[in-house]
Design a protein around this motif. Sequence first.
Motif, mmCIF file in Angstrom:
data_model
loop_
_atom_site.group_PDB
_atom_site.id
_atom_site.type_symbol
_atom_site.label_atom_id
_atom_site.label_comp_id
_atom_site.label_asym_id
_atom_site.label_seq_id
_atom_site.Cartn_x
_atom_site.Cartn_y
_atom_site.Cartn_z
ATOM 1 N N SER A 1 6.756 4.757 4.229
ATOM 2 C CA SER A 1 5.527 5.097 4.954
ATOM 3 C C SER A 1 5.675 6.531 5.431
ATOM 4 N N ILE A 2 4.713 7.346 5.080
ATOM 5 C CA ILE A 2 4.822 8.787 5.338
ATOM 6 C C ILE A 2 3.632 9.256 6.167
ATOM 7 N N PHE A 3 3.938 9.968 7.230
ATOM 8 C CA PHE A 3 2.877 10.505 8.088
ATOM 9 C C PHE A 3 2.386 11.826 7.512
ATOM 10 N N LEU A 4 1.090 11.896 7.253
ATOM 11 C CA LEU A 4 0.543 13.119 6.669
ATOM 12 C C LEU A 4 -0.678 13.577 7.447
ATOM 13 N N GLU A 5 -0.712 14.863 7.730
ATOM 14 C CA GLU A 5 -1.937 15.405 8.312
ATOM 15 C C GLU A 5 -2.983 15.511 7.216
ATOM 16 N N ALA B 1 -3.692 5.144 4.198
ATOM 17 C CA ALA B 1 -4.535 4.669 5.300
ATOM 18 C C ALA B 1 -4.909 5.915 6.088
ATOM 19 N N GLU B 2 -6.184 6.112 6.295
ATOM 20 C CA GLU B 2 -6.560 7.386 6.902
ATOM 21 C C GLU B 2 -7.275 7.201 8.231
ATOM 22 N N SER B 3 -7.058 8.178 9.100
ATOM 23 C CA SER B 3 -7.861 8.284 10.314
ATOM 24 C C SER B 3 -8.492 9.667 10.249
ATOM 25 N N SER B 4 -9.149 10.081 11.310
ATOM 26 C CA SER B 4 -9.877 11.347 11.222
ATOM 27 C C SER B 4 -8.971 12.544 11.000
ATOM 28 N N ASP B 5 -7.786 12.547 11.625
ATOM 29 C CA ASP B 5 -6.974 13.751 11.496
ATOM 30 C C ASP B 5 -5.638 13.544 10.792
ATOM 31 N N PHE B 6 -5.235 12.298 10.568
ATOM 32 C CA PHE B 6 -3.987 12.107 9.833
ATOM 33 C C PHE B 6 -4.092 10.843 8.986
ATOM 34 N N ILE C 1 -1.576 7.744 6.774
ATOM 35 C CA ILE C 1 -0.254 7.203 6.507
ATOM 36 C C ILE C 1 -0.226 6.842 5.028
ATOM 37 N N ARG D 1 1.501 5.156 2.007
ATOM 38 C CA ARG D 1 2.449 4.051 1.794
ATOM 39 C C ARG D 1 2.769 3.992 0.307
ATOM 40 N N ALA E 1 7.814 13.050 8.759
ATOM 41 C CA ALA E 1 7.979 11.774 9.451
ATOM 42 C C ALA E 1 7.818 10.657 8.445
ATOM 43 N N SER F 1 9.198 6.483 7.352
ATOM 44 C CA SER F 1 9.946 5.293 7.717
ATOM 45 C C SER F 1 9.903 4.296 6.566
#
Lengths: 144, 434
Positions: free
Chosen positions: A7-11, A37-42, A44, A46, A65, A67
């Motif tokens: 799982s990778i955090f991406l802006e 999986a997206e939100s408005s500014d970042f 995840i 997978r 980031a 995990s």
Amino acid sequence: MLIKQLSIFLENKTGRLTEVTDLLGDAGINLSAFTIAESSDFGIMRVIVSDPDKAKQILAQKGIAVSLTDVICLQCPNTPGALNKTLQLLSAGGISVEYMYAFAVNEFAQVVIRPDKIQECISLLQENHYELIKADDFYAFKEK
Amino acid sequence: MIWNETYECLSRKEMRELQGKRLFNTVERVYYNSPFYRKKMQELGITPEDIESVEDLAKLPFTVKNDLRDQYPFGLFSSPMSEIVRLHASSGTTGKPIVGGYTRKDLNIWSEVMARTFSAGNCDRGDMFQIAYGYGLFTGGLGAHAGAERIGASVIPISSGNTEKQIQLMTDFGTTALCCTPSYALYLAEMIDKMGVGNKLKLKAGFFGAEPWTEGMRKELENKLSIKAFDIFGLTEIIGPGVAYNCSEQNGLHFNEDHFIPEIIDPNTLQPLPAGEVGELVITTITKEGMPILRYRTKDLTSLNYEKCSCGRTSARMDKIRGRSDDMLIIRGINVFPSQVESVLLEFSEAAPHYHLFVDRINNTDVFEIHVEVRPEFFSDHLSQMLNLKKKIAHRIQSVLGISAEIKLVEPRSIERSTGKAKRVTDKRNIYNQ
């Protein structure tokens, strides 16, 4: 039966995804499945890869980031109602799905599932003779 | 109109003499009543007798915001509590609030300087004042209220917010003068436009302050509301609104010099600068009893002009504020220090104390965004947990800073690291350069 998913955090930035896929590609890591999986500014990202530990190490070194999360991958017939039957089985067994992603072509569908109680979920599916894809089937790529 | 010609048009020589006398009285008052100032003066080896004229102002110690905080709540008072009839306080966003205590005479001075402000905007007993500054601990509402009553105007103490009601009363009561922050005035103007009731307005003047605003905003307000827009300058530390005001020439803000002496200093050397040079504004109160303040460093950058104004007033005029000598931001009228944001982020183990503040003004409203780095070890695969983290940070920011902010989670190490003084703010509003 457990598969380690990255799982990778991406802006949400143009080119961010290519930077990650570049890093993994250069390291000879194969991607078997992924979703964002997206939100408005970042978002995840997978991903199921051929060598999750190595992939994690490479990305973490670059300050990304990342995990590892346990998921399972189910193979079910690519027919109407097949997924529904599986989901009913899970919900009857008191297992909820945190997220899932799937793809189907020809006779089979591959469904990646992140359940809340992963061991119970595996037992339940196996008791009901579902076919779970082994981690090695994904990881095997690296030996080729 | 000039409310108090005697003092507002005093010759420079007479003003200097009056200031000298009042300065001595104030220094004597704080020396004998405030242990804080006595100690400061003793450290500099001076006594009230060293103040023979206003030329001796530079001998006196400075007061800074932290002094007011350290002395919280009443350490700077020079009157016993039995003489104090009113207390106000700043929003206290950097920890403890700044408290102001007023004697009956102080309240009288305050309404006097606000009466001058409104008269300078050509308002009198024939006007209907709508006070849309917040009433309460904030000095804006009650300060403007007292001044409007003093000139004999009819006062609508509506306080801030409730825009529809504001517009309803404005049209039904025939409001002629509006007092609020300039950004709220612009919002009101837009709503008036939307509701199509512009032709029912009787507005002629607006008195706007508590946050920096540009000439562009002034023009826009004047056009949209068909008014003349006047700038009010003030701060809780000194008295509240009414320290300096625009006259109808709108060429600088007249200082109420018979009550507050302005100085401009070089913020680095702390030496006074000559008239016309830009530096940090320092204010000394010379008539206040409850909480007199010696040489308060406002951190606002501006210059002073002592030439007689064509309105007839002789008082020093302060130019528009050009910026700050510290990193304080004023967002939607609220003072924000980057260090406050840092202290909030330190409460969250999931977030790194690396952040960047973005401030912009979109559709006349200040937009405040905080970029926060996620700590890799706390990164969660669950979108809901990450969104929850955003929500929790936003909530804490709101309660600590008193202002809402958009939180944006960014990748580890994506915020520029600096070896020297970190640049943590991008202010795109450009409010000081127009």
